[in-house]
Design an enzyme around this catalytic site. Structure first.
Site: not given
Length: 381
Positions: A266, A320, A323, A329
């Site tokens: 990542e 997203e 999250k 985030e």
């Protein structure tokens, strides 16, 4: 004659455009496909998107059967995940083999699966029982793969945060935390034994966010800067990500191993953040991922490993919305869930927008190629 000349001009212009679009699509990166959201496109539409981008490496955080089925008979290679909540059960050989028979075996003949990541950032937690479960779980999963004849095709690893390092500066002084030594050394021995990569989640963004007055933004964004020289090796670093990777290599070497490859499972940069999340902007995200992409395309290695091209999975494909945590985030995606690119990744290219249709998906270049063939036919006649 004039008409033929005009058609020739159009023909060669279209060829040039086709070549340009192919370059736009050839991203040459791996991508993290997270799904902590309630508004994402279907896996089949994601498959069409990644096909148009020519992305052929995807990392999941689970083994979602809908995703694996949607990518059957594609050229996409998958890393799939076993969450931390599975580690205790995966110590049991029967449970591990059952999981593989249910989650891997039905798909592996048609969907390429090359690695199972057992646990994610386990040592970031304070759960020492989880620490103790990690290696036995990895070993049992690998043995179960071997029992099913899959261990030559599918390997096993786990992903670490950089919190596992006690020291990372300069990179040649990289060492693992002393309290983790008893866990990491046998883990490294296992990686060496099965020839699997050591995965790290590396985010220069965090270093900049925490110390924006001390950490150079240019240094973390791969922009021109004066860099830094490692006093131990005299190697020069012009970006933080490479320094982080080499610090991990140094820590592994200090444990007695030089036979394990470090890969980045990542890395990314948020396009939006809270008031205290300095640097979380679309401009910085575009620069980080765009400049990173250029280095991937150039097959660069780090200063300490110049002949080993960096192997990277960018985080993430989509924003997203479910999250937890700070705003950042939920804003690491290259795309909004509706298929709109969040930002330009630079290098004179835009990410193509997803075209949602219930009809058979058409590759972005197909209409252009058809025009070329028609014009070529007219010219030849």
């Amino acid at each position: 004659m004039a008409a033929t000349s005009a058609l020739l001009s159009i023909f060669f212009a279209l060829l040039t455009l086709t070549d340009s679009l192919i370059q736009i699509q050839g991203l040459g990166i791996g991508i993290n496909y997270g799904q902590i959201a309630n508004n994402l496109p279907s896996p089949s539409r994601v498959a069409a998107l990644l096909g148009s981008l020519n992305i052929s490496r995807v990392k999941l955080y689970d083994a979602d059967p809908h995703v694996l089925a949607a990518f059957s008979n594609s050229n996409v290679d998958f890393i799939i995940g076993l969450g931390n909540e599975y580690l205790e059960n995966m110590r049991d050989s029967t449970k591990a083999q059952n999981w593989i028979q249910q989650r891997v075996l039905p798909y592996v003949s048609q969907t390429q699966i090359s690695c199972i990541v057992v646990g994610n950032e386990v040592f970031k937690t304070n759960d020492t029982q989880l620490w103790s479960n990690l290696l036995p779980a990895m070993q049992t999963v690998y043995q179960s793969l071997a029992n099913l004849g899959l261990n030559k095709k599918v390997t096993v690893s786990t992903a670490h945060s950089l919190d596992i390092l006690a020291s990372s500066y300069p990179p040649s002084s990289g060492t693992f935390r002393q309290d983790l030594g008893q866990y990491i050394l046998p883990l490294l021995n296992f990686h060496s034994q099965i020839n699997s990569p050591f995965l790290i989640n590396a985010y220069p963004y965090f270093a900049y966010k925490d110390n924006p007055n001390e950490v150079s933004l240019e240094y973390v964004l791969f922009q021109p800067n004066q860099g830094m020289v490692d006093s131990g090796t005299n190697l020069k670093y012009d970006n933080m990500l490479y320094a982080q990777v080499d610090a991990v290599y140094s820590a592994i070497k200090a444990m007695g191993h030089t036979d394990i490859q470090v890969r980045i499972s990542e890395t990314g940069w948020p396009s939006k953040g809270d008031a205290n999340e300095v640097g979380a902007t679309p401009e910085n995200a575009g620069l980080y991922n765009g400049n990173l992409l250029q280095r991937i395309e150039e097959e660069q290695g780090t200063p300490a490993k110049p002949n080993v091209p960096i192997d990277i999975y960018v985080f993430a494909l989509f924003n997203e919305n479910l999250k937890p945590g700070p705003t950042s985030e939920r804003n690491y995606g290259l795309y909004y869930p509706d298929g709109t690119p969040v930002y330009n990744i630079g290098l004179n290219r835009d990410l193509p927008q997803i075209i949602y249709s219930s009809a058979t998906q058409i590759r972005p270049l197909s209409v252009l190629n058809l025009l070329i063939l028609v014009i070529a036919g007219i010219i030849c006649t």
